[in-house]
Design an enzyme around this catalytic site. Structure first.
Site, short mmCIF file in Angstrom:
data_model
loop_
_atom_site.label_atom_id
_atom_site.label_comp_id
_atom_site.label_asym_id
_atom_site.label_seq_id
_atom_site.Cartn_x
_atom_site.Cartn_y
_atom_site.Cartn_z
N GLY A 120 0.83 -1.19 0.00
CA GLY A 120 0.00 0.00 0.00
C GLY A 120 0.87 1.25 0.00
CD GLN B 68 3.27 5.78 2.64
OE1 GLN B 68 2.31 5.26 2.13
NE2 GLN B 68 4.26 5.08 3.17
CB CYS C 49 5.23 2.09 7.21
SG CYS C 49 4.78 3.62 6.39
CG LEU C 50 6.46 0.91 1.10
CD1 LEU C 50 5.86 1.22 -0.27
CD2 LEU C 50 7.57 -0.12 0.98
CG HIS D 229 -0.44 1.21 7.29
ND1 HIS D 229 0.54 0.80 8.16
CD2 HIS D 229 0.18 2.05 6.40
CE1 HIS D 229 1.69 1.38 7.82
NE2 HIS D 229 1.51 2.13 6.74
CD GLU D 230 -1.03 2.36 2.80
OE1 GLU D 230 -0.64 3.53 2.67
OE2 GLU D 230 -0.25 1.42 3.07
CG HIS E 131 0.24 6.83 5.54
ND1 HIS E 131 1.35 7.32 6.18
CD2 HIS E 131 0.50 5.53 5.28
CE1 HIS E 131 2.26 6.35 6.30
NE2 HIS E 131 1.76 5.25 5.77
ZN ZN Z 1 2.66 3.42 5.71
#
Ligand code: ZN
Length: 160
Positions: free
Chosen positions: A46, A51, A88-89, A130-131, A134
């Site tokens: 995701g 991000q 998380c990226l 999670h997304e 953000h």
């Molecule tokens: Zn993340």
């Protein structure tokens, strides 16, 4: 394909609230394609627009069942509970235990600005939460139970 730079923890853009999207534009379509490419390249499941430094309510997800694009997503319903490893990226190489609902129903607009609903359990439910977090400037690291830990990758081990 154009990869975008993934912002990492400490970048103030990750703590800001994103704005709703009001119309689809060629620029936004490009952003969606770039975000999918960037997510696949980084082997993530995701990615949210903040991000990559864009404060718009846009998320892409693929948990291995094909790409999902969510514009202005809203969680309609949740149930149950799951506790598991999350990463998380924007926090590369780290993971931690997070408790999330086990079932999540979301409403959003798709790439044609038409209303869609998705239901997810397990990893997909986790990715929705999670997304969408953000988009409100929330990082999973705030929710980690215990310590964040390093994740080791097999190819790294081979080098040792
Ligand atoms: Zn993340």
């Amino acid at each position: 394909m154009a990869l975008r730079t993934i912002r990492t923890e400490g970048d103030p853009v990750l703590e800001k609230k994103s704005r709703p999207i009001t119309e689809m534009t060629p620029k936004l379509r490009n952003l969606i394609v770039d975000m999918l490419d960037t997510m696949y390249d980084a082997m993530g499941v995701g990615l949210a627009a903040p991000q990559v430094g864009i404060l718009k309510r846009l998320v892409v997800i693929d948990v291995g069942e094909g790409p999902i694009v969510l514009i202005n997503p809203e969680i309609l319903e949740t149930s149950g509970e799951q506790t598991g490893e999350e990463g998380c990226l924007s926090v590369p190489g780290m993971a931690g235990q997070v408790t999330r609902p086990n079932y999540v129903k979301v409403k959003a607009l798709d790439i044609n600005m038409e209303e869609v609903e998705y239901e997810g359990t397990e990893l997909l439910a986790r990715a929705f939460c999670h997304e969408i977090d953000h988009l409100d400037g929330r990082m999973y690291t705030e929710l980690v139970e215990g310590e964040l830990h390093r994740v080791s990758y097999e190819d790294e081990d081979e080098e040792e």
